[in-house]
Design an enzyme around this catalytic site. Sequence first.
Site, mmCIF file in Angstrom:
data_model
loop_
_atom_site.group_PDB
_atom_site.id
_atom_site.type_symbol
_atom_site.label_atom_id
_atom_site.label_comp_id
_atom_site.label_asym_id
_atom_site.label_seq_id
_atom_site.Cartn_x
_atom_site.Cartn_y
_atom_site.Cartn_z
ATOM 1 C CE LYS A 191 -3.482 -2.111 -0.623
ATOM 2 N NZ LYS A 191 -4.296 -1.842 -1.819
ATOM 3 C CE LYS A 291 -10.628 -3.986 -4.566
ATOM 4 N NZ LYS A 291 -9.493 -3.700 -5.445
HETATM 5 MG MG MG Z 1 -5.939 -2.116 -5.952
#
Ligand code: MG
Length: 393
Positions: A191, A291
Amino acid sequence: MDALPSIAATLAALPQPRTKESQSPPMRIARIFAHRVELPLTEGSYNWSGGKSVSVFDSTVVGVETEDGLVGYGEVCPLGPFYLPAYAQGVRAGLQELAGHVLGYDPRELKKLNIRMDAALKGHPYVKSGIDMACWDLLGKSTGLPVCMLMGGRYGENVRLYRAISQVHPDDMAANVAQYREQGYTRFQLKVGGDPDTDIARIHAVRAILPSSHRLVADANTGWTQHEAMRVARSVHDLDVYIEQPCLTYEECLAVRRQTTHPFVLDENIDGMEMLMRARQDLAMDVVNLKISKFGGLTKAVQARDWCVSMGIAMTLEDSWGGDIVTAAIAHFAHSTPEPFRFTSTDFNSYNSVSNADGAPQRVDGHMQASVAPGLGVTPKFDVLGPKVVDVS
Ligand code: MG
């Protein structure tokens, strides 16, 4: 010599289409309900671009019950209210609005059901995801087949997982990667999307401790401006690292993509077939992140997945977040995807300190398997779930 059988006799010997009388009886949705459940993180918090952080995820477990009392389950868990245009209370409010419009529909007719949901509620794909997922579970339970079989088949023994590495100091991120390597992970998603100089240090620190066979993705989650993304990409140009969703808009990402040689992943901008096809036309990505709830459920995610396979685009197959039910759905989605196109998937249930269902896949040496039980293969733990917050019949 015996005479050859006539064409008519040959055709008569083949399996015949089912007559109307022999078709399975209709199945109808009689009730839609939902429970809220909190999913605290074992690491204490999950941090990503722009200072965004969550310590307890707010998840919704959705049940779709038929007239005969068969129940399928789904789950929707946004990554907080500030990631995609989705929030946890919105799942419940949306279900309250939408549920009455699908009562009486056959949950096995998934494409008809999706058209019905889209006609009844414009947009809000994440609201529809839980109902769609539960109906796949019902389709599996009613046919005795695991969902991955219904999605096209089971490819390989298992599904390789990545570990998302929460944003902290570069040295701590490297230490966390080392720890998760010991648990069998070979793919890591850092991240980043914070201060570019710190992010450059993060990428260098982690790549330095990984063997060349391990894959590293620097996921900025839209956090860099275009010039920052270009600085980072140039500063790590000699490293084997994928760049994921560097900037907020598609055009900024495309500009960065066209000026870097790093393999490139798009995620937040790709929320449906239209953007997927546009990005393919522009050659804007090497890998795309699908997703389940971002696309509106498994039906639409599978449509996108199959199109990506036809176009030669590898995929990260996952959801925004979730517990055991989402993890089971990801396992079926990924396990039914041809292996060359499975870039990564993840096991969200191993990030949470609360388990919300029995039967979900458990990670073994950095991999998981889809259940062989009918449907998704999960049973909610009702003693862990909160009271019903939606109940429409
Ligand atoms: Mg991503």
